[in-house]
Scaffold this motif. Structure first.
Motif, PDB file in Angstrom:
ATOM      1  N   LEU A  89       0.828  -1.204   0.000  1.00 54.41           N
ATOM      2  CA  LEU A  89       0.000   0.000   0.000  1.00 54.41           C
ATOM      3  C   LEU A  89       0.862   1.254   0.000  1.00 54.41           C
ATOM      4  O   LEU A  89       0.607   2.201  -0.751  1.00 54.41           O
ATOM      5  N   TRP A  90       1.884   1.272   0.826  1.00 54.48           N
ATOM      6  CA  TRP A  90       2.768   2.427   0.948  1.00 54.48           C
ATOM      7  C   TRP A  90       3.494   2.706  -0.376  1.00 54.48           C
ATOM      8  O   TRP A  90       3.534   3.849  -0.844  1.00 54.48           O
ATOM      9  N   ILE A  91       4.020   1.658  -0.980  1.00 60.38           N
ATOM     10  CA  ILE A  91       4.750   1.802  -2.242  1.00 60.38           C
ATOM     11  C   ILE A  91       3.786   2.187  -3.365  1.00 60.38           C
ATOM     12  O   ILE A  91       4.090   3.048  -4.200  1.00 60.38           O
ATOM     13  N   TRP A  92       2.618   1.544  -3.418  1.00 62.30           N
ATOM     14  CA  TRP A  92       1.618   1.862  -4.439  1.00 62.30           C
ATOM     15  C   TRP A  92       1.166   3.321  -4.314  1.00 62.30           C
ATOM     16  O   TRP A  92       1.035   4.018  -5.333  1.00 62.30           O
ATOM     17  N   THR A  93       0.913   3.769  -3.107  1.00 62.03           N
ATOM     18  CA  THR A  93       0.470   5.149  -2.901  1.00 62.03           C
ATOM     19  C   THR A  93       1.486   6.126  -3.465  1.00 62.03           C
ATOM     20  O   THR A  93       1.125   7.092  -4.153  1.00 62.03           O
ATOM     21  N   TYR A  94       2.742   5.875  -3.198  1.00 62.08           N
ATOM     22  CA  TYR A  94       3.792   6.749  -3.705  1.00 62.08           C
ATOM     23  C   TYR A  94       3.876   6.703  -5.238  1.00 62.08           C
ATOM     24  O   TYR A  94       3.779   7.734  -5.906  1.00 62.08           O
TER      25      TYR A  94
ATOM     26  N   SER B 157       3.473  19.134  -7.804  1.00 60.49           N
ATOM     27  CA  SER B 157       3.252  18.216  -6.684  1.00 60.49           C
ATOM     28  C   SER B 157       3.867  16.851  -6.977  1.00 60.49           C
ATOM     29  O   SER B 157       4.346  16.167  -6.063  1.00 60.49           O
ATOM     30  N   ALA B 158       3.879  16.450  -8.255  1.00 57.60           N
ATOM     31  CA  ALA B 158       4.557  15.207  -8.618  1.00 57.60           C
ATOM     32  C   ALA B 158       6.040  15.294  -8.290  1.00 57.60           C
ATOM     33  O   ALA B 158       6.647  14.329  -7.803  1.00 57.60           O
ATOM     34  N   ALA B 159       6.636  16.474  -8.542  1.00 56.79           N
ATOM     35  CA  ALA B 159       8.058  16.651  -8.275  1.00 56.79           C
ATOM     36  C   ALA B 159       8.348  16.727  -6.777  1.00 56.79           C
ATOM     37  O   ALA B 159       9.230  16.027  -6.273  1.00 56.79           O
ATOM     38  N   TRP B 160       7.620  17.581  -6.063  1.00 54.66           N
ATOM     39  CA  TRP B 160       7.832  17.711  -4.622  1.00 54.66           C
ATOM     40  C   TRP B 160       7.581  16.376  -3.904  1.00 54.66           C
ATOM     41  O   TRP B 160       8.404  15.914  -3.107  1.00 54.66           O
ATOM     42  N   GLY B 161       6.442  15.773  -4.168  1.00 52.02           N
ATOM     43  CA  GLY B 161       6.126  14.504  -3.528  1.00 52.02           C
ATOM     44  C   GLY B 161       7.040  13.391  -3.981  1.00 52.02           C
ATOM     45  O   GLY B 161       7.443  12.534  -3.182  1.00 52.02           O
TER      46      GLY B 161
ATOM     47  N   LEU C 152       2.695   9.068 -10.740  1.00 50.02           N
ATOM     48  CA  LEU C 152       2.165   8.838 -12.087  1.00 50.02           C
ATOM     49  C   LEU C 152       0.920   9.674 -12.353  1.00 50.02           C
ATOM     50  O   LEU C 152       0.813  10.356 -13.384  1.00 50.02           O
ATOM     51  N   ALA C 153      -0.033   9.640 -11.429  1.00 53.10           N
ATOM     52  CA  ALA C 153      -1.296  10.350 -11.637  1.00 53.10           C
ATOM     53  C   ALA C 153      -1.094  11.851 -11.728  1.00 53.10           C
ATOM     54  O   ALA C 153      -1.676  12.521 -12.590  1.00 53.10           O
ATOM     55  N   HIS C 154      -0.257  12.408 -10.857  1.00 54.59           N
ATOM     56  CA  HIS C 154      -0.049  13.849 -10.866  1.00 54.59           C
ATOM     57  C   HIS C 154       0.706  14.296 -12.109  1.00 54.59           C
ATOM     58  O   HIS C 154       0.471  15.398 -12.618  1.00 54.59           O
ATOM     59  N   THR C 155       1.588  13.439 -12.596  1.00 51.32           N
ATOM     60  CA  THR C 155       2.369  13.787 -13.781  1.00 51.32           C
ATOM     61  C   THR C 155       1.568  13.651 -15.060  1.00 51.32           C
ATOM     62  O   THR C 155       1.575  14.547 -15.918  1.00 51.32           O
ATOM     63  N   VAL C 156       0.845  12.553 -15.200  1.00 50.99           N
ATOM     64  CA  VAL C 156       0.225  12.200 -16.478  1.00 50.99           C
ATOM     65  C   VAL C 156      -1.246  12.589 -16.567  1.00 50.99           C
ATOM     66  O   VAL C 156      -1.702  13.102 -17.593  1.00 50.99           O
TER      67      VAL C 156
END
Length: 245
Positions: free
Chosen positions: A202-207, A223-227, A212-216
Motif C-alpha cells: 500500500l505504501w509503495i503503491w500510494t507513492y 506536486s509530482a516533483a515535490w512529492g 504517475l497520476a499527478h504527472t500524467v
C-alpha cells in the motif's frame, strides 16, 4: 483472514485507477470510497496482525486525534493555517468532513509499519514515519485543492509551484504526524511482521501511483516533483530493505 488485506488493497487500487478517468461529482464519490476502503484495510490489518490493542491505538491517535486537530484547525487556523472545507466530501461535524480523520487513520498505519521495517531505533522510526506521512500530503493537498474540496484563506507563503497551500499546512502535518507516531511507539510492540506485506505494498503503491497520476493524468507536475522527491526519500529505504530479503 490473512487474505482480506490483499483483497481490500486490490479494491482500493481499482478505485484509485478509476479516479483520474472520471470528473466532478464522480471524483468526489470515488474520493470518499477510496478513504473508506483504505481505512478498512488499515484497521483490518491492524486487528489481524496485532490485535484489538493496535486498533484502539491507531483509531485513538490518528482517528480521534485527527478529528480533534482538524476541528481546532478549522476553528482557529492552528496548526495548518486558516482553511475551510467545501460540502463535496460528505457530512461535517464542527466544520470537518467525517471522512478526513479516516484518511489520517488509513495512511498513518502503513507509514508506521514501513518505518518499523526500516530501522530498529525508536527515535528514527518516529522521524521516518512522521516524515513519510507528512510528505504524502505533498500529493494529497494539491490534488484536493485543485478539486475544490478545501481552500485556504491565507495561502502564502507557499512552496514553489504549489500555490493555494501555505507552508504552515505541511509543518502542521509534520507536527501532528510526529505526535501520532510517538503515541504508536509507546503503545505497540516494536517489531515488523511477515503479515505486514500488504501495508508495504500500500505504501509503495500510494507513492508510485501518486507520482504517475499527478504527472500524467491530473496536470499537477509540481506536486509530482515535490512529492516524488520527498516522499520518495521515505519510501526508498523500505524498497532497499525489501530487496535485501
Amino acid at each position: 483472514m490473512r487474505k482480506v488485506p490483499w483483497v481490500l488493497l486490490g479494491a482500493l487500487i481499482l478505485v484509485q485507477i478509476c479516479y483520474p478517468l472520471t470528473e466532478d461529482k464522480t471524483r468526489a464519490v470515488l474520493t470518499v470510497v477510496t478513504v473508506l476502503i483504505g481505512v478498512l484495510l488499515s484497521v483490518t490489518h491492524a486487528l489481524i496482525s496485532r490485535g484489538a490493542r493496535a486498533v484502539v491505538a491507531l483509531i485513538g491517535t490518528a482517528g480521534v486525534g485527527g478529528f480533534l486537530v482538524e476541528a481546532v484547525g478549522v476553528a482557529t487556523g492552528f496548526p495548518f493555517g486558516t482553511y475551510d472545507y467545501s460540502g463535496e466530501l460528505g457530512p461535517k461535524l464542527l466544520g470537518v468532513p467525517l471522512i478526513i480523520p479516516l484518511a489520517w487513520t488509513w495512511m498513518a498505519w502503513p507509514a508506521w509499519l514501513a518505518a518499523l521495517r526500516i530501522t530498529t531505533s525508536t527515535t528514527k522510526r518516529i522521524v521516518v514515519a512522521a516524515f513519510g506521512l507528512a510528505c504524502w500530503d505533498l500529493f494529497l493537498d494539491p490534488q484536493m485543492v485543485a478539486e475544490g474540496y478545501w481552500t485556504w484563506q491565507a495561502p502564502t507563503p507557499a512552496l514553489p509551484g504549489l500555490p493555494g497551500i501555505p507552508i504552515s499546512n505541511y509543518l502542521g502535518w509534520l507536527g501532528f504526524a510526529v505526535l501520532i507516531m510517538t503515541v504508536l511507539s509507546l503503545k505497540l510492540q516494536q517489531k515488523p511482521k511477515t503479515d505486514d506485506a500488504p501495508m508495504y505494498a500500500l505504501w509503495i503503491w500510494t507513492y508510485a501511483s501518486s507520482v504517475l497520476a499527478h504527472t500524467v493524468f491530473l496536470d499537477l507536475p509540481a506536486s509530482a516533483a515535490w512529492g516524488g522527491v520527498l516522499m520518495g526519500a521515505a519510501v526508498a529505504p523500505l524498497l532497499i530493505k525489501l530487496r535485501k530479503c
